[in-house]
Design an enzyme around this catalytic site. Structure first.
Site, PDB file in Angstrom:
ATOM      1  CG  HIS A 111      16.903  79.692  43.169  1.00 52.10           C
ATOM      2  ND1 HIS A 111      17.824  80.247  44.025  1.00 52.10           N
ATOM      3  CD2 HIS A 111      16.230  80.728  42.626  1.00 52.10           C
ATOM      4  CE1 HIS A 111      17.709  81.562  44.017  1.00 52.10           C
ATOM      5  NE2 HIS A 111      16.743  81.874  43.176  1.00 52.10           N
TER       6      HIS A 111
ATOM      7  CG  HIS B  72      13.999  74.421  46.259  1.00 52.33           C
ATOM      8  ND1 HIS B  72      12.989  73.533  46.521  1.00 52.33           N
ATOM      9  CD2 HIS B  72      14.564  74.708  47.472  1.00 52.33           C
ATOM     10  CE1 HIS B  72      12.938  73.268  47.809  1.00 52.33           C
ATOM     11  NE2 HIS B  72      13.877  73.989  48.428  1.00 52.33           N
TER      12      HIS B  72
ATOM     13  CG  ASP C 289      23.355  76.556  44.173  1.00 46.46           C
ATOM     14  OD1 ASP C 289      23.623  77.296  45.144  1.00 46.46           O
ATOM     15  OD2 ASP C 289      22.213  76.451  43.699  1.00 46.46           O
TER      16      ASP C 289
ATOM     17  CG  ASP D 172       8.692  81.251  53.205  1.00 47.55           C
ATOM     18  OD1 ASP D 172       7.563  81.345  52.688  1.00 47.55           O
ATOM     19  OD2 ASP D 172       9.009  81.799  54.280  1.00 47.55           O
TER      20      ASP D 172
END
Length: 243
Positions: free
Chosen positions: A150, A57, A7, A52
């Site tokens: 995330h 994250h 990822d 954003d």
């Protein structure tokens, strides 16, 4: 078979302008985690983290400013991925950013035939959805309560568990294992998605004569249509095992 679940986190959504700022990856061999992983935070140069993206994250410009550049870790990354499938959720997003980074340092893109998109797999398996990573964790009973934001490595770890379940579960992933005892080494036959290989030597019958006689008497009372009667008749060489 070797596969890498990975990822990325980025400064934003513009593939050609934004930069990869985190890469996390987990190695699977024969659908089972090996314990090897790859993880780096990256300095995006003069590209700032979009607000954003920061909300998703939490990786700030200040945190990233002393981290290595993508070119500094590219050789290590390619060595880790060498010969493996590149597996990601909504893979084209991550691969698009990875290929843009490779292009900046004059390296070839990731081969298309080595990419697996778990989102596409999930949509085929669960066409009614939802198929986000969080939704798939709930579907397969995978604890993701610690995922408040995330993170590339955390999301890779969760996706690895989801991918294993989507492709057959952990029972389909055992390789040849040796179990040490105090007196001997026992080899457990390989288990794969295709099935269970035959045992090289049958286990000895552990039933006593009295137990076998009692079992045969019980089967006789069940009549000719009993499953045990049909099984014994078709497989006379198979010994009845005590449960």
């Amino acid at each position: 078979m070797r596969e890498i679940i990975f990822d990325t986190e980025t400064t934003g959504l513009e593939t050609k302008l934004d930069r990869v700022i985190e890469i996390g990856a987990i190695e699977l061999v024969n659908n089972f985690p090996t314990g090897r992983s790859f993880h780096h935070y990256l300095n995006p140069g003069d590209r700032k983290v979009h607000p954003d993206a920061l909300a998703v994250h939490g990786l700030t410009d200040e945190f990233l400013k002393d981290k290595p550049r993508f070119g500094d870790i590219a050789a290590e990354l390619l060595e880790f991925f060498d010969g493996a499938k590149w597996i990601a959720h909504n893979a084209m997003f991550d691969i698009g950013f990875m290929n843009a980074e490779f292009e900046r340092i004059s390296l070839p893109p990731v081969p298309a035939d080595s990419i697996v998109d778990t989102l596409a797999l999930a949509r085929r398996k669960h066409p009614m959805g939802p198929n986000s990573l969080d939704a798939l964790c709930r579907r397969y009973g995978i604890d993701n309560t610690h995922r408040t934001k995330h993170g590339a490595l955390l999301d890779s770890e969760l996706l690895a568990e989801v991918y294993i379940e989507m492709t057959g579960g952990r029972q389909a992933a055992f390789g040849l294992v040796e179990v040490e005892t105090s007196t001997t080494t026992i080899e457990i036959d390989e288990i794969s998605i295709g099935g269970i290989s035959g045992r090289p030597r049958p286990l000895p019958n552990r039933l006593t004569p009295a137990e076998r006689q009692a079992h045969e008497a019980m089967v006789a009372k069940l009549g000719d249509k009993a499953l045990w009667s049909r099984y014994d008749a078709k497989s006379p060489d198979v010994q009845i095992r005590a449960s």
